[in-house]
Enzyme design. Sequence first.
Site, PDB file in Angstrom:
ATOM      1  N   ASN A  66      18.418 -21.184 -11.611  1.00 61.57           N
ATOM      2  CA  ASN A  66      18.046 -22.595 -11.724  1.00 61.57           C
ATOM      3  C   ASN A  66      18.260 -23.324 -10.408  1.00 61.57           C
ATOM      4  O   ASN A  66      17.411 -24.119  -9.961  1.00 61.57           O
ATOM      5  CB  ASN A  66      18.893 -23.287 -12.803  1.00 61.57           C
ATOM      6  CG  ASN A  66      18.465 -22.937 -14.212  1.00 61.57           C
ATOM      7  OD1 ASN A  66      17.413 -22.338 -14.436  1.00 61.57           O
ATOM      8  ND2 ASN A  66      19.288 -23.313 -15.180  1.00 61.57           N
ATOM      9  N   ARG A 390       1.627 -21.455 -20.047  1.00 62.57           N
ATOM     10  CA  ARG A 390       2.392 -20.278 -19.650  1.00 62.57           C
ATOM     11  C   ARG A 390       2.248 -19.237 -20.747  1.00 62.57           C
ATOM     12  O   ARG A 390       2.290 -19.566 -21.926  1.00 62.57           O
ATOM     13  CB  ARG A 390       3.876 -20.592 -19.472  1.00 62.57           C
ATOM     14  CG  ARG A 390       4.206 -21.601 -18.392  1.00 62.57           C
ATOM     15  CD  ARG A 390       5.709 -21.626 -18.127  1.00 62.57           C
ATOM     16  NE  ARG A 390       6.120 -22.817 -17.408  1.00 62.57           N
ATOM     17  CZ  ARG A 390       6.028 -22.964 -16.094  1.00 62.57           C
ATOM     18  NH1 ARG A 390       5.533 -21.987 -15.362  1.00 62.57           N
ATOM     19  NH2 ARG A 390       6.433 -24.080 -15.510  1.00 62.57           N
ATOM     20  N   ARG A 420       3.737 -24.249 -12.671  1.00 69.00           N
ATOM     21  CA  ARG A 420       4.562 -23.862 -11.524  1.00 69.00           C
ATOM     22  C   ARG A 420       5.205 -22.489 -11.705  1.00 69.00           C
ATOM     23  O   ARG A 420       5.804 -22.192 -12.727  1.00 69.00           O
ATOM     24  CB  ARG A 420       5.647 -24.911 -11.285  1.00 69.00           C
ATOM     25  CG  ARG A 420       6.548 -24.597 -10.105  1.00 69.00           C
ATOM     26  CD  ARG A 420       7.430 -25.771  -9.791  1.00 69.00           C
ATOM     27  NE  ARG A 420       6.688 -26.826  -9.120  1.00 69.00           N
ATOM     28  CZ  ARG A 420       6.928 -28.128  -9.278  1.00 69.00           C
ATOM     29  NH1 ARG A 420       7.862 -28.521 -10.100  1.00 69.00           N
ATOM     30  NH2 ARG A 420       6.228 -29.019  -8.616  1.00 69.00           N
ATOM     31  N   HIS A 450      -0.787 -29.749 -20.150  1.00 64.48           N
ATOM     32  CA  HIS A 450       0.476 -29.246 -20.682  1.00 64.48           C
ATOM     33  C   HIS A 450       0.460 -29.239 -22.208  1.00 64.48           C
ATOM     34  O   HIS A 450       1.413 -28.801 -22.846  1.00 64.48           O
ATOM     35  CB  HIS A 450       1.607 -30.125 -20.146  1.00 64.48           C
ATOM     36  CG  HIS A 450       2.976 -29.562 -20.314  1.00 64.48           C
ATOM     37  ND1 HIS A 450       3.895 -30.096 -21.186  1.00 64.48           N
ATOM     38  CD2 HIS A 450       3.600 -28.502 -19.727  1.00 64.48           C
ATOM     39  CE1 HIS A 450       5.018 -29.403 -21.132  1.00 64.48           C
ATOM     40  NE2 HIS A 450       4.868 -28.434 -20.252  1.00 64.48           N
ATOM     41  N   TYR A 483      13.612 -19.818 -26.721  1.00 63.67           N
ATOM     42  CA  TYR A 483      13.361 -21.256 -26.674  1.00 63.67           C
ATOM     43  C   TYR A 483      13.218 -21.789 -28.097  1.00 63.67           C
ATOM     44  O   TYR A 483      12.489 -21.203 -28.904  1.00 63.67           O
ATOM     45  CB  TYR A 483      12.058 -21.562 -25.926  1.00 63.67           C
ATOM     46  CG  TYR A 483      12.107 -21.453 -24.428  1.00 63.67           C
ATOM     47  CD1 TYR A 483      12.929 -20.536 -23.781  1.00 63.67           C
ATOM     48  CD2 TYR A 483      11.295 -22.252 -23.634  1.00 63.67           C
ATOM     49  CE1 TYR A 483      12.952 -20.429 -22.407  1.00 63.67           C
ATOM     50  CE2 TYR A 483      11.306 -22.152 -22.254  1.00 63.67           C
ATOM     51  CZ  TYR A 483      12.130 -21.240 -21.643  1.00 63.67           C
ATOM     52  OH  TYR A 483      12.143 -21.124 -20.270  1.00 63.67           O
ATOM     53  N   ARG A 579      18.432 -32.293 -23.593  1.00 61.43           N
ATOM     54  CA  ARG A 579      19.041 -31.083 -23.048  1.00 61.43           C
ATOM     55  C   ARG A 579      19.379 -31.217 -21.565  1.00 61.43           C
ATOM     56  O   ARG A 579      20.450 -30.822 -21.128  1.00 61.43           O
ATOM     57  CB  ARG A 579      18.086 -29.894 -23.230  1.00 61.43           C
ATOM     58  CG  ARG A 579      18.687 -28.561 -22.800  1.00 61.43           C
ATOM     59  CD  ARG A 579      17.599 -27.507 -22.632  1.00 61.43           C
ATOM     60  NE  ARG A 579      16.910 -27.631 -21.377  1.00 61.43           N
ATOM     61  CZ  ARG A 579      15.632 -27.286 -21.182  1.00 61.43           C
ATOM     62  NH1 ARG A 579      14.908 -26.848 -22.179  1.00 61.43           N
ATOM     63  NH2 ARG A 579      15.081 -27.425 -19.994  1.00 61.43           N
ATOM     64  N   HIS A 607      14.159 -26.824 -26.608  1.00 69.07           N
ATOM     65  CA  HIS A 607      12.906 -27.111 -25.919  1.00 69.07           C
ATOM     66  C   HIS A 607      11.961 -27.985 -26.726  1.00 69.07           C
ATOM     67  O   HIS A 607      11.004 -28.528 -26.183  1.00 69.07           O
ATOM     68  CB  HIS A 607      12.221 -25.774 -25.574  1.00 69.07           C
ATOM     69  CG  HIS A 607      11.108 -25.891 -24.583  1.00 69.07           C
ATOM     70  ND1 HIS A 607       9.782 -25.800 -24.948  1.00 69.07           N
ATOM     71  CD2 HIS A 607      11.108 -26.101 -23.240  1.00 69.07           C
ATOM     72  CE1 HIS A 607       9.013 -25.933 -23.877  1.00 69.07           C
ATOM     73  NE2 HIS A 607       9.803 -26.111 -22.824  1.00 69.07           N
TER      74      HIS A 607
END
Length: 724
Positions: A66, A390, A420, A450, A483, A579, A607
């Site tokens: 991260n 993704r 990304r 998205h 997730y 979160r 998530h």
Amino acid sequence: MLNADFLSSPLLEAVEIPDFDKSGPGRFHNRELSWLGFNWRVLEEAQNTRVPLLERLRFLSISANNLDEFYNVRVAGLRELARAGNTTPAHDGLTPVEQLVLINEDARKLLEAQQTTYEALRSEMEDEHISILDKDSVGKNDKAYLSDVFLNQVFPVLSPLAIDPAHPFPFIPNLGFSLALQLERSSDKRPLMALLPIPHQIDRFVTLPSSNGTHRALPLEELLLLHLSSLFPGYKYKSHCTFRVLRDSDLEVEDEAEDLVREFEVALKRRRRGEVVRLKISTDAPTALRQTIMHELHVSTDEVVEVKGMIGLADLGELVLDNRPDLLWPSFVPRVPERVQDHDGDMFAAIRQKDMLLHHPYETFDMVVRFLAQAARDPDVVAIKQTLYRTSKKSPIVEALCEAAEDGKSVTALVELKARFDEAANIRQSRRLERAGAHVVYGFLDLKTHAKISTVVRREGNSLVTYTHYGTGNYHPITAKVYTDLSFFTCDASLGRDATKVFNYLSGYAQPEKLDNLSISPISLKPKLLEMIDKEIEHAKAGKPAEIWAKMNSVIDPDVIDALYKASNAGVKINLVIRGICGLKPGIKGLSENIRVKSIVGRFLEHSRIVCFGNGHGLPSKKARVFISSADWMGRNLNRRVETLVEIENATVKAQIVSQVMAANLADVAQSWVMAPDGSFTRPEPPKGKFAFNCHRFFMENPSLSGRGSAGASDVPKLTHTKD
């Protein structure tokens, strides 16, 4: 019935801050420092002795990864602003230079804490017969084995590089890890400086033969140091250091790119060559090596971080061993919803019965894959439309779409090339879909898509029925195992029309004139949120119960935060489960005394995005207005992306979200951190005389309400405090 003990727990006592400007920039917490705070919480899970040992190692690896990504993107962007002389303050009033100073100070402390944590975990692993060796602790019996590994699995990939006028300093790519060496020629003692890039194509750790349940691993750089004579024959080793390079990894795409795919392929190559934003180098680096590396990479002193310990802690994930289940979380197999089983696996029949909401990973993501795989093989299906932000490399969803296209069905795939760090994978997927005959579109150049939407149009009798899936997470079967996200399946005609209009907007720029149950950014999502917050304010002023519950990853949009502050001052009770990044400051008298913020960090990565409004009846309530979303409350999501906010009207699904998902998140103690007005987080104490309630354990043990079959109970499971 629901045990609502959590409702009786008071908000943190609001604090009075003298001379606090409630309309000034101080009402916001800095985004970057808030993110670092989240990564501190991740690291603290690596120190949490209630977590199994190798899972703690995984948390350390995640924290390190991260932090690298944070520097690759966020710090790189701030650095460019600072170098350009930009003094425009962020919402919290800090300029780019001021932010960089605070970030580097906190990040250096975080790096030190990561190394301290690593040493502690390494010691505990030794007690469990898992050893991380160095070259000096390798025995004679192991050296023959390691020589074979080196010659056959490592040597062919290596490129030892001398550094002298005839051999200029080589390019080191982003995340490139290297050995820098000082050598001496045996014949005349002539010095030689050399680099040995450590290839990322090879695992970081070499496993040594072991017996009796032990596991021994040698870092790759230690293996190389053992075999320098094979790489530099005729030279004697004098000294060395290790270093790693982090480069600017943000992408820029020309506004008028004629071929978006080709432009992104070029941009990905530019990312590899981005400017260095951080150099990690071992603490004991010889002065000459350090100076040469800094000079050749064009880095300043403040961009260098000395690491006392292991560079590249993210690679420790390789040592999370499947053959040590005693040191891992207890195994968990996601459930197949009872209703789907009642219909013998027929997703369309299960959805026709009534709307269904699945909570991943507790209900298996395989149901989303089955939805599309079944559509691909169903002769009555005529069209499929799908967004892909993704997904996995060998995606079963892409497989299903290709199969459907090859079978002659109309398949439209919206592939987002700007996801990304997944751009290259998405380019490959788009090429493959095109070869299968699917219509591949890329949405808008200036907006990321998205939204998580899938539609299947099926011929049933004389009608066409649209089955729709709205998700809060990505169509990624691997990340869906860890997730927590929501999948909403419906064949409601209005929700199907809304989804179709969004696809038409993405493929043909046809902006929807009217959506029934859906709001989308950048057009209507943010205004809808602000409208719903204002309605709660009206209820509070009218003396009615007024309450907001929301759950997401990040909240930093200033307009939304100010609206929440206004609601708090009007008496609206607000509970936020955030979160990661939170730019809102809770618990300040006259500003946010009715706002509570908590963060949940545990076995699964929170998530899902949810928002519930009491609608004049408080929460929980059957009359609440309930939404799921793909969007966090950030400027990029609300203004620069295509996102969805879906209102849920099915009574069972609403009850599941409000009285099961949100209630359990708000009741959680075991994995929760509560935010203070200054942005710091502390773990709450469990209720007196009770064990700390763990929402992840609760969800693992209780099926989702709307996915239950004919044999299941109709009531919401009772929340109980179980031993963590």
